[in-house]
Design a protein around this motif. Structure first.
Motif, PDB file in Angstrom:
ATOM      1  N   ASP A   1      20.056  28.617 -29.555  1.00  0.00           N
ATOM      2  CA  ASP A   1      19.391  27.880 -30.636  1.00  0.00           C
ATOM      3  C   ASP A   1      19.367  28.798 -31.854  1.00  0.00           C
ATOM      4  O   ASP A   1      19.452  30.025 -31.738  1.00  0.00           O
TER       5      ASP A   1
ATOM      6  N   PRO B   1      28.806  22.627 -27.010  1.00  0.00           N
ATOM      7  CA  PRO B   1      28.818  21.376 -27.781  1.00  0.00           C
ATOM      8  C   PRO B   1      30.234  20.932 -28.134  1.00  0.00           C
ATOM      9  O   PRO B   1      31.125  21.759 -28.335  1.00  0.00           O
TER      10      PRO B   1
ATOM     11  N   VAL C   1      19.130  24.726 -35.368  1.00  0.00           N
ATOM     12  CA  VAL C   1      20.056  24.186 -34.364  1.00  0.00           C
ATOM     13  C   VAL C   1      19.332  24.167 -33.024  1.00  0.00           C
ATOM     14  O   VAL C   1      18.910  25.206 -32.522  1.00  0.00           O
ATOM     15  N   ASP C   2      19.196  22.975 -32.459  1.00  0.00           N
ATOM     16  CA  ASP C   2      18.479  22.792 -31.194  1.00  0.00           C
ATOM     17  C   ASP C   2      19.475  22.427 -30.101  1.00  0.00           C
ATOM     18  O   ASP C   2      20.028  21.329 -30.094  1.00  0.00           O
ATOM     19  N   ASN C   3      19.718  23.353 -29.184  1.00  0.00           N
ATOM     20  CA  ASN C   3      20.659  23.106 -28.081  1.00  0.00           C
ATOM     21  C   ASN C   3      19.946  22.886 -26.750  1.00  0.00           C
ATOM     22  O   ASN C   3      20.542  23.049 -25.681  1.00  0.00           O
TER      23      ASN C   3
ATOM     24  N   PRO D   1      21.130  21.792 -41.155  1.00  0.00           N
ATOM     25  CA  PRO D   1      22.417  22.247 -40.616  1.00  0.00           C
ATOM     26  C   PRO D   1      23.558  21.281 -40.913  1.00  0.00           C
ATOM     27  O   PRO D   1      23.348  20.107 -41.208  1.00  0.00           O
TER      28      PRO D   1
ATOM     29  N   VAL E   1      31.725  18.392 -31.009  1.00  0.00           N
ATOM     30  CA  VAL E   1      31.358  17.601 -32.186  1.00  0.00           C
ATOM     31  C   VAL E   1      32.611  16.945 -32.755  1.00  0.00           C
ATOM     32  O   VAL E   1      33.599  17.617 -33.051  1.00  0.00           O
TER      33      VAL E   1
ATOM     34  N   HIS F   1      27.462  24.285 -37.889  1.00  0.00           N
ATOM     35  CA  HIS F   1      26.340  24.930 -37.190  1.00  0.00           C
ATOM     36  C   HIS F   1      26.097  24.287 -35.826  1.00  0.00           C
ATOM     37  O   HIS F   1      25.830  24.979 -34.840  1.00  0.00           O
ATOM     38  N   LYS F   2      26.187  22.966 -35.796  1.00  0.00           N
ATOM     39  CA  LYS F   2      25.926  22.255 -34.539  1.00  0.00           C
ATOM     40  C   LYS F   2      27.024  22.507 -33.513  1.00  0.00           C
ATOM     41  O   LYS F   2      26.776  22.479 -32.307  1.00  0.00           O
TER      42      LYS F   2
ATOM     43  N   LEU G   1      27.808  20.266 -39.508  1.00  0.00           N
ATOM     44  CA  LEU G   1      28.537  20.137 -38.248  1.00  0.00           C
ATOM     45  C   LEU G   1      29.022  21.486 -37.714  1.00  0.00           C
ATOM     46  O   LEU G   1      29.074  21.698 -36.504  1.00  0.00           O
TER      47      LEU G   1
END
Length: 342
Positions: A54, A287, A278-280, A321, A289, A325-326, A323
């Motif tokens: 995260d 991830p 960023v919450d994982n 954030p 995306v 970052h995600k 994409l």
């Protein structure tokens, strides 16, 4: 993918190169399922990959314009954000509870009573000294006045002007001494008030420190592995004591009329919030995306602004954030045509 064995082999080889700087480019006619194929392929691979950290943003107490980015194991960022929200509410309740009980009011009254008694004694001494010098002291809202007296009677302006020059000069000479004594007395009174304020502040800080330390230590123990969080919590504790008055609710404070709104000052506890960037916490693996709108802000995030009484403002909680970052620690799939168009 029928007839694409060479292409599939190239994709599998490319995906096995886990080195920074390597990317894959898939080319082919529209509508043959390239995106669906690569999506499914990546999701299969991603399940066995480690879940990335995260990312959170924390307030920088040394430079508010440069918030601190902190990485934490997946799920810990979300937990810390929730813990800090709970901490803020708990601290507000604890401090108000500590400062709104009978013991606090009693000690506060004792400190005020002590300084008032000392002030009265100083004023009484000044009045006695003034009487010995032939003056009555009048303390008004516009200042302190020395009124000459003869035989216990205060003289009017006309009566004073009617005195002989020698007597008037004598009064003026003595008034200089009384003025000097008054200045010294007022200085002592201000020093008394200053010491009383310092004593009250010190006492309040000790009460608050006790309440805050218990709550901060719980968080420190919970997140003892993370150096940046330890430093952050240390600064939070220091900041609470610095802004203690903001935590004490005062119902007696006057409120501005409804017709005259004024810009609200940001409360200190806003700095203690956590921006869960960023919450994982819900991920299973790395991830994947996929997006068809690769605009600049969609890719790289942005800084949002809020309108406050006609003024745009922003802070670390409004960093959003993109994409990139995600997808960090995993995979991102973009259409080259859309990317070049943007």
């Amino acid at each position: 993918t029928i007839g694409q064995a060479r292409g599939i082999k190239a994709i599998e080889f490319g995906l096995s190169i886990d080195i920074k700087g390597y990317n894959l480019y898939l080319e082919g006619p529209t509508g043959i399922g390239k995106t669906i194929y690569i999506r499914d392929k990546l999701k299969t691979i991603a399940k066995d990959k480690p879940i990335p950290d995260d990312w959170i943003y924390l307030y920088n107490f040394n430079n508010s314009n440069e918030p601190n980015a902190v990485s934490l194991p997946a799920g810990v960022g979300k937990q810390f954000a929730e813990d800090m929200d709970s901490f803020i509410q708990t601290i507000k309740n604890e401090i108000n509870s500590a400062f709104n009980n009978q013991d606090f009011e009693k000690e506060k009254a004792n400190i005020q009573k002590d300084v008032e008694e000392k002030k009265i004694r100083l004023i009484e001494k000044l009045n006695k000294d003034a009487l010995k010098q032939g003056f009555e002291i009048k303390n008004t809202s516009s200042g302190i006045y020395f009124l000459p007296m003869i035989d216990g009677k205060t003289l009017t302006e006309d009566e004073f002007n009617a005195l002989d020059e020698k007597t008037k000069n004598d009064f003026e000479a003595r008034s200089v001494l009384i003025q000097q004594q008054t200045i010294e007395t007022m200085t002592k009174i201000k020093e008394l008030e200053k010491k009383a304020t310092e004593k009250m502040d010190s006492w309040q800080n000790n009460i608050a420190l006790f309440a805050v330390t218990i709550q901060v230590n719980e968080l420190r123990n919970k997140y003892k592995k993370f150096t940046k969080i330890q430093e952050f919590l240390k600064n939070v504790q220091k900041d609470i004591l610095t802004n203690l008055n903001d935590f004490i609710e005062d119902e007696q404070k006057p409120t501005a009329p409804m017709s005259m709104p004024r810009q609200e000052t940001q409360k200190p506890w806003h700095k203690y919030k956590v921006n869960l960037f960023v919450d994982n916490s819900t991920l299973e693996g790395a991830p994947v995306v996929i997006d068809s709108n690769p605009s600049f802000y969609n890719l790289f995030g942005k800084l949002e602004y809020e309108n406050s009484f006609g003024t745009l403002k922003t802070d670390f909680t409004l960093i959003k954030p993109g994409l990139i970052h995600k997808a960090n620690g995993g995979y991102i799939v973009l259409q080259v045509r859309d990317l070049l168009a943007n």
